[in-house]
Scaffold this active site. Structure first.
Site, PDB file in Angstrom:
ATOM      1  CG  ASP A   1      45.549  -3.835  26.276  1.00  0.00           C
ATOM      2  OD1 ASP A   1      44.380  -3.624  26.569  1.00  0.00           O
ATOM      3  OD2 ASP A   1      46.509  -2.802  26.400  1.00  0.00           O
TER       4      ASP A   1
ATOM      5  CD  GLU B   1      45.537  -2.886  29.984  1.00  0.00           C
ATOM      6  OE1 GLU B   1      46.698  -3.542  29.763  1.00  0.00           O
ATOM      7  OE2 GLU B   1      45.509  -1.856  29.288  1.00  0.00           O
TER       8      GLU B   1
ATOM      9  NE  ARG C   1      48.559   3.357  33.770  1.00  0.00           N
ATOM     10  CZ  ARG C   1      49.162   4.334  33.043  1.00  0.00           C
ATOM     11  NH1 ARG C   1      48.972   5.732  33.485  1.00  0.00           N
ATOM     12  NH2 ARG C   1      49.766   4.127  31.937  1.00  0.00           N
TER      13      ARG C   1
ATOM     14  CG  ASP D   1      45.129   1.192  25.384  1.00  0.00           C
ATOM     15  OD1 ASP D   1      45.055  -0.112  25.770  1.00  0.00           O
ATOM     16  OD2 ASP D   1      45.615   1.521  24.655  1.00  0.00           O
TER      17      ASP D   1
ATOM     18  CE  LYS E   1      46.453  -1.833  23.352  1.00  0.00           C
ATOM     19  NZ  LYS E   1      47.494  -0.843  23.693  1.00  0.00           N
TER      20      LYS E   1
ATOM     21  CE  LYS F   1      49.789  -4.547  31.041  1.00  0.00           C
ATOM     22  NZ  LYS F   1      50.179  -3.349  30.134  1.00  0.00           N
TER      23      LYS F   1
END
Length: 435
Positions: A203, A282, A284, A280, A210, A198
């Protein structure tokens, strides 16, 4: 001026406090250990010296060995890189191993600590390819590395829908590194392992945004990719002679008029459809594209690494990487490697039960758990399992809980740790020897 640091098994004078770890005599510091192989105390002492503003040291005396030198480096490191260690004379073999560890761990820690303004998705892919190529050259395998970077709209054209959907909201569009380390020279050689990382270079959480405190360290959400870059590189430097393929799924997860939204449905190349219940979750989504590619290579085993869930960190803190898999034998091999390298891993549950906890009325699966009280790390693994055909065997998922520390500890400075690089390198070499 540099401070000399020596090791002793004699207790410190009581003047330095009860069971003092360090005593000083002019320009010399003595580390007082229970025995000369006490890595933990050496690392703690290095942190104490660093915290006192000591930046330049010479490791002196006859008792320094590879593992204590390495422990001192781990503890003395800081994110600003304003330190210097002069190591003692080691055997040629030990010196080479120390140099290799430092080279790979330093790359991993520095790239994780870099700001997202510098480390965009394409930049991460390019730096990864360059570093691995350099280590292959260094180890005498100059032609062993080939790679391609699939980026921007080409991802959409080629069906990498998870990576595209997550990354399309940013001006810095997503990229996937597809790297082939093949020291055999045979283009038809079997693949020992596929590694999938990953690489979310920032993020925000997307529309499931967040809070600021949670977002402040999200430049580090590419820690799984960084761990695999370092691990493959160290394995190469240690003599890896089998074919390994690396897939890094790199994107920024931002908010814009182009960003993906809650309620969107993604259809992957393997036919699986996914409803987005939380933008959030994301990591995976991008890993799914990498796992489809990895699975198609029919490797002996697959390892994916990701800073995937807060749930794993709640379970094990910053102190362990979490391991989830149904393959007990592969997990046992990983833990043997971790024990040999003295790195901390902890197993969390993943069973068929969890695969039923991400069902949704609008698609095959959802990108978060859909039961009232779910095990977040386990349901995230369950999601990934839908992109590995034989998910019950030869696949390890590592939720990289120990990648980064927001605050320091008595062993680690604030920032990236590099934990796991040696263990995964060891696992690759162990599996290669079994061939």
């Amino acid at each position: 001026m540099s401070m000399q640091v020596i090791l002793s098994t004699q207790p410190a004078s009581s003047a330095w406090g009860k069971n003092a770890l360090i005593s000083f005599n002019e320009e010399k510091a003595t580390l007082h250990l229970a025995d000369y192989s006490d890595r933990t105390s050496v690392q703690k002492a290095a942190r104490k010296l660093q915290n006192q503003g000591i930046a330049h040291v010479i490791l002196s005396g006859e008792h320094w060995q590879l593992e204590t030198c390495w422990a001192f480096y781990q503890g003395f490191y800081n994110a600003k890189l304003d330190f210097n260690i002069q190591f003692p004379m080691l055997s040629a073999e030990a010196q080479k191993e120390l140099d290799n560890r430092i080279q790979c761990a330093a790359f991993v820690r520095q790239i994780i600590n870099l700001p997202a303004a510098i480390l965009t998705p394409e930049e991460l892919a390019q730096r990864a390819a360059k570093f691995i190529s350099q280590t292959a050259d260094q180890s005498g395998k100059q032609s062993a590395v080939s790679f391609s970077i699939v980026s921007r709209e080409e991802l959409l054209e080629r069906g990498y829908h998870g990576l595209w959907q997550v990354g399309k909201g940013s001006q810095n569009l997503p990229a996937m590194l597809q790297l082939d380390f093949n020291p055999t020279g045979n283009p038809d050689a079997l693949v020992l392992a596929c590694l999938v990382g990953k690489g979310i270079t920032f993020d925000s959480g997307g529309y499931s945004i967040k809070p600021s405190d949670g977002m402040s360290t999200m430049r580090t959400d590419m820690g799984g990719a960084a761990l695999l870059i370092g691990s493959l590189s160290l394995a190469i430097l240690r003599g890896l002679n089998q074919r390994v393929k690396l897939f890094l799924c790199c994107a920024e997860n931002l908010v814009s008029s182009r960003a993906f939204k809650l309620g969107d449905i993604i259809k992957y190349r393997n036919g699986v459809t996914v409803e987005i219940l939380n933008t959030d979750a994301e990591g995976r989504l991008v890993l799914a594209d990498g796992l489809i590619d990895a699975d198609a290579q029919q490797p002996q085993f697959i390892v994916d690494c990701a800073t995937l869930t807060g749930a794993a960190k709640v379970a094990v803190g910053n102190d362990y990487h979490s391991v989830l898999s149904m393959d007990d034998n592969l997990v046992a091999e990983l833990f043997r490697s971790a024990e040999q390298e003295m790195e901390p891993f902890w197993r969390l549950p993943f069973t068929e039960l969890h695969r039923g906890q991400i069902k949704t009325a609008f698609a095959d699966i959802a990108n978060t758990g859909t039961v009232p009280v779910g095990a977040g790390a386990s349901t995230a693994t369950a999601f990934l399992s839908y992109f590995v055909k034989n998910y019950q065997q030869h696949w390890l998922h590592i939720d990289c809980s120990a990648t980064y520390r927001k605050t320091p500890s008595d062993l680690w400075a604030t920032g990236a740790t590099g934990i796991g690089v040696q263990t995964l390198a060891n696992l690759l070499l162990t599996k290669a020897k079994q061939q």
